[in-house]
Design an enzyme around this catalytic site. Structure first.
Site, short mmCIF file in Angstrom:
data_model
loop_
_atom_site.label_atom_id
_atom_site.label_comp_id
_atom_site.label_asym_id
_atom_site.label_seq_id
_atom_site.Cartn_x
_atom_site.Cartn_y
_atom_site.Cartn_z
N CYS A 44 0.81 -1.22 0.00
CA CYS A 44 0.00 0.00 0.00
C CYS A 44 0.84 1.27 0.00
O CYS A 44 0.43 2.28 -0.58
CB CYS A 44 -0.97 0.01 1.18
SG CYS A 44 -0.20 -0.25 2.81
N HIS A 94 -1.63 0.36 7.34
CA HIS A 94 -2.27 0.69 6.07
C HIS A 94 -1.89 2.11 5.70
O HIS A 94 -1.51 2.91 6.56
CB HIS A 94 -3.80 0.55 6.18
CG HIS A 94 -4.50 0.60 4.85
ND1 HIS A 94 -4.07 -0.12 3.76
CD2 HIS A 94 -5.60 1.30 4.43
CE1 HIS A 94 -4.87 0.12 2.74
NE2 HIS A 94 -5.79 0.98 3.11
N ASP A 128 -8.19 5.56 -1.25
CA ASP A 128 -7.77 4.28 -0.68
C ASP A 128 -8.01 3.20 -1.73
O ASP A 128 -9.16 2.80 -1.98
CB ASP A 128 -8.57 3.98 0.60
CG ASP A 128 -8.15 2.67 1.26
OD1 ASP A 128 -7.29 1.96 0.70
OD2 ASP A 128 -8.70 2.35 2.33
#
Length: 221
Positions: free
Chosen positions: A24, A80, A97
């Site tokens: 990520c 994250h 996201d």
């Protein structure tokens, strides 16, 4: 927000951006670069903030995540990374996201209520903290050689991206741990009057509690 900006946002799709599962931080790095280059964001990324989410235990629950096998989309990440875009006109700020099943991008208020769910009572070990780094600073300093994705035998724990590793402009080859090491003790290191200047100047940004994040973004001028 102008009509053109709304049209651009409404036309965006997560598939328009590079995405490698479990990477990520790299996904957001290239997302920021693309938002800057295609005119969705300021050319220098001044309206973008990279947000690392984690805690002392490296266990953070987030809802509406595509990698989840549950109907509510909840998953327990070790960390994250998302991007928040502050819009100069209007009160709506957006979250980008690539791992979320919510609208893309998603209004910050909606993302917080649906993904972070601050009203959901969590045990203290699952409390989430947010390291907010101004995107121009992040894009200049961030580096990763992906060593964190190899086991003790040197095998990949998740298939890496096919492109070359990210080397920082100062020559650093790996500093991801400096961003993902997030602790409860990091919250409150700056006085309220110093928070904005710290976010815009510190290499590793500022760590917020979940109750502070949305309020801080809305107050940035």
């Amino acid at each position: 927000m102008t009509t053109l900006e709304l049209q651009q946002l409404n036309s965006m799709d997560a598939s328009d951006f590079h995405h490698t599962p479990c990477y990520c931080e790299e996904n957001v790095y290239f997302l920021c670069k693309k938002l800057c280059s295609n005119g969705i964001a300021d050319a220098q990324g001044s309206d973008l903030f990279v947000v690392f989410i984690s805690n002392d235990n490296k266990q953070i629950p987030l809802w509406h995540q595509k990698a989840s096998h549950r109907a509510d989309g909840v998953i327990l990440w070790d960390y994250h990374v998302i991007c928040i875009q502050r819009k100069r006109d209007g009160d709506t700020h957006f979250v980008w996201d690539l791992d979320s099943s919510l609208p893309f991008p998603c209004p910050l208020a909606t993302y917080m209520s649906e993904t972070v769910r601050p009203s959901f009572q969590l045990f203290s070990e699952f409390q989430r903290f947010f390291r907010v780094v101004h995107a121009p600073i992040f894009l200049h300093h961030f580096a990763s050689d992906r060593r964190h994705m190899k086991d003790s035998d040197g095998n990949w724990t998740a298939q890496p991206p096919t492109y070359e590793t990210i080397v920082a402009e100062d020559g650093s080859v790996h500093n991801l741990n400096e961003y993902i090491e997030i602790h409860a003790a990091d919250v409150g290191k700056y006085l309220p009057a110093d928070l904005t200047s710290a976010v815009f100047s510190q290499k590793h940004g500022v760590v917020f509690g979940e109750a502070q994040l949305e309020e801080f973004v809305s107050q940035i001028s």
